[in-house]
Design a protein around this motif. Structure first.
Motif, short mmCIF file in Angstrom:
data_model
loop_
_atom_site.label_atom_id
_atom_site.label_comp_id
_atom_site.label_asym_id
_atom_site.label_seq_id
_atom_site.Cartn_x
_atom_site.Cartn_y
_atom_site.Cartn_z
N TYR A 16 0.81 -1.21 0.00
CA TYR A 16 0.00 0.00 0.00
C TYR A 16 0.85 1.27 0.00
N TYR A 17 1.95 1.29 0.77
CA TYR A 17 2.75 2.51 0.95
C TYR A 17 4.05 2.56 0.14
N THR A 18 4.69 1.42 -0.06
CA THR A 18 6.02 1.41 -0.67
C THR A 18 6.00 1.96 -2.09
N ASN A 19 6.99 2.81 -2.37
CA ASN A 19 7.18 3.48 -3.66
C ASN A 19 6.11 4.51 -3.98
N LYS A 20 5.41 4.96 -2.96
CA LYS A 20 4.40 6.00 -3.15
C LYS A 20 4.86 7.27 -2.44
N THR A 21 4.49 8.41 -3.01
CA THR A 21 4.78 9.69 -2.38
C THR A 21 3.71 9.94 -1.33
N ILE A 22 4.18 10.16 -0.10
CA ILE A 22 3.28 10.29 1.04
C ILE A 22 3.69 11.50 1.87
N LYS A 23 2.71 12.16 2.44
CA LYS A 23 2.97 13.27 3.36
C LYS A 23 2.67 12.78 4.78
N VAL A 24 3.65 12.95 5.66
CA VAL A 24 3.47 12.58 7.07
C VAL A 24 3.69 13.82 7.92
N ARG A 25 3.03 13.83 9.06
CA ARG A 25 3.19 14.93 10.02
C ARG A 25 3.57 14.31 11.34
N GLY A 26 4.54 14.93 12.00
CA GLY A 26 4.95 14.41 13.30
C GLY A 26 5.92 15.36 13.98
N LYS A 27 6.34 14.94 15.16
CA LYS A 27 7.30 15.72 15.93
C LYS A 27 8.70 15.19 15.70
N ILE A 28 9.64 16.11 15.55
CA ILE A 28 11.03 15.74 15.30
C ILE A 28 11.59 15.04 16.54
N ILE A 55 12.21 7.70 9.27
CA ILE A 55 13.45 8.41 8.93
C ILE A 55 13.29 8.98 7.52
N CYS A 56 13.47 10.29 7.40
CA CYS A 56 13.30 10.98 6.13
C CYS A 56 14.64 11.53 5.65
N TYR A 57 15.07 11.09 4.46
CA TYR A 57 16.31 11.56 3.85
C TYR A 57 15.97 12.60 2.79
N PHE A 58 16.87 13.58 2.62
CA PHE A 58 16.59 14.73 1.78
C PHE A 58 17.46 14.81 0.52
N GLY A 59 18.01 13.69 0.10
CA GLY A 59 18.76 13.63 -1.15
C GLY A 59 19.92 14.59 -1.19
N ASN A 60 19.96 15.41 -2.21
CA ASN A 60 21.07 16.36 -2.40
C ASN A 60 20.81 17.71 -1.74
N GLY A 87 12.60 -2.16 11.77
CA GLY A 87 11.74 -1.36 12.62
C GLY A 87 11.63 0.10 12.26
N LYS A 88 12.21 0.49 11.14
CA LYS A 88 12.19 1.90 10.72
C LYS A 88 11.56 2.01 9.33
N ILE A 89 10.66 2.97 9.19
CA ILE A 89 10.10 3.29 7.88
C ILE A 89 10.99 4.37 7.29
N THR A 90 11.41 4.18 6.05
CA THR A 90 12.33 5.12 5.40
C THR A 90 11.63 5.87 4.28
N PHE A 91 11.85 7.18 4.26
CA PHE A 91 11.40 8.04 3.16
C PHE A 91 12.65 8.58 2.47
N VAL A 92 12.61 8.65 1.14
CA VAL A 92 13.70 9.25 0.38
C VAL A 92 13.14 10.38 -0.48
#
Length: 110
Positions: A16-28, A55-60, A87-92
């Motif tokens: 359902y989620y993998t390889n999809k662009t998703i917006k998440v909201r949370g506390k750092i 964990i959200c990575y910001f590329g370049n 145990g970690k969801i990764t965003f790129v």
């Protein structure tokens, strides 16, 4: 989203989620300014109160030195979900309008 990954119901979260662009909201929960491409990241707390598991990575892009960012700050991040590993969801390819980023420059130290 995190709770669906650890306790899947009718929906397979990997499909359902993998390889999809998703917006998440949370506390750092934690962040690293980064000093090389793909080394800048922000982790978000989950609703399960068991740590930072998105964990959200910001590329370049890297967080601009002196940017207004702090632990506990609530932000929205959009990125491509790569699923869960260890145990970690990764965003790129992530982005956010809540914090100022600059393009990575090998001549600037973060």
């Amino acid at each position: 989203m995190y709770s669906q990954f650890i306790s899947p119901g009718e929906i397979n979260p990997e499909q359902y989620y993998t390889n999809k662009t998703i917006k998440v909201r949370g506390k750092i929960a934690d962040f690293v300014y980064g000093s090389a491409p793909n080394s800048c990241w922000i982790s978000l707390k989950t609703d399960l109160d068991n740590g930072a598991n998105i964990i959200c990575y910001f590329g370049n892009y890297v967080i601009k030195p002196g940017a207004d960012i702090e632990i506990g700050m609530e932000i929205a991040i959009t990125g491509t979900c790569m699923g869960m590993t260890n145990g970690k969801i990764t965003f790129v390819g992530s982005s956010t309008e809540d914090i100022e980023f600059i393009p990575y420059d090998q001549n600037i130290e973060a």
